[in-house]
Design an enzyme around this catalytic site. Structure first.
Site, PDB file in Angstrom:
ATOM      1  N   GLY A  46       0.834  -1.192   0.000  1.00 32.13           N
ATOM      2  CA  GLY A  46       0.000   0.000   0.000  1.00 32.13           C
ATOM      3  C   GLY A  46       0.868   1.241   0.000  1.00 32.13           C
ATOM      4  N   GLN A  51       3.019   9.975   1.248  1.00 35.64           N
ATOM      5  CA  GLN A  51       4.304   9.264   1.303  1.00 35.64           C
ATOM      6  C   GLN A  51       5.209   9.616   0.133  1.00 35.64           C
ATOM      7  OE1 GLN A  51       2.363   5.206   2.107  1.00 35.64           O
ATOM      8  NE2 GLN A  51       4.308   5.071   3.192  1.00 35.64           N
ATOM      9  N   LEU A  90       6.535   1.695   4.338  1.00 28.76           N
ATOM     10  CA  LEU A  90       7.644   2.088   3.458  1.00 28.76           C
ATOM     11  C   LEU A  90       8.300   3.379   3.939  1.00 28.76           C
ATOM     12  CD1 LEU A  90       6.047   1.286  -0.018  1.00 28.76           C
ATOM     13  CD2 LEU A  90       7.714  -0.077   1.250  1.00 28.76           C
TER      14      LEU A  90
HETATM   15 ZN    ZN Z   1       2.532   3.383   5.732  1.00 32.88          ZN
END
Ligand code: ZN
Length: 152
Positions: A46, A51, A90
């Protein structure tokens, strides 16, 4: 398509509340494609737009290989049950943590055609919905984990 740079914990983009998308433009479609490529290249299941430094309410998920779920302006409209499990992110490399999440989660979102869809996830997908939607409000799983470990 282009691979985007993933922001890491400490980057202020990860702590912002993201703005809704008001129209599906070519730029949004390109962003979705780039986010999918970036998620796959990083072996993630995901990825949320903040991000990659874009403060918009957009999430991509691929829990089942080949079955990408794209969520624009997603909202949790129902949840039930409870699960305990390990999460990673991540944006928080090298760490894993245990987080309590609902076992079943239904989200309502827009897809890339601008249609409103409801999707119910169980288990890992439900966990993923919660984790990724948290990103859109500047929350990270490390805020909610009741135990943290080094990965490997
Ligand atoms: Zn995350």
């Amino acid at each position: 398509m282009a691979k985007l740079q993933i922001r890491k914990v400490g980057d202020e983009a990860l702590r912002k509340v993201c703005r809704p998308v008001d129209a599906i433009t070519p730029r949004i479609l390109t962003l979705l494609d780039d986010m999918i490529e970036t998620m796959r290249a990083a072996d993630g299941v995901g990825l949320a737009a903040p991000q990659v430094g874009i403060l918009r309410r957009i999430v991509v998920i691929e829990v089942e290989p080949g079955q990408v779920i794209e969520l624009i302006n997603p909202k949790i409209i129902a949840f039930s049950g409870e699960q305990d499990g390990q999460e990673g992110c991540l944006s928080v490399p090298g760490r894993l943590g245990l987080v309590k999440r609902p076992m079943n989660v239904t989200v309502r979102a827009m897809n890339r055609r601008g249609e409103t869809v409801d999707i119910t996830g169980h288990g890992l997908l439900a966990r993923c919905f919660c984790h990724e939607l948290d990103h859109l409000d500047g929350a990270l799983y490390i805020d909610k984990a009741y135990s943290m470990d080094e990965d490997e």
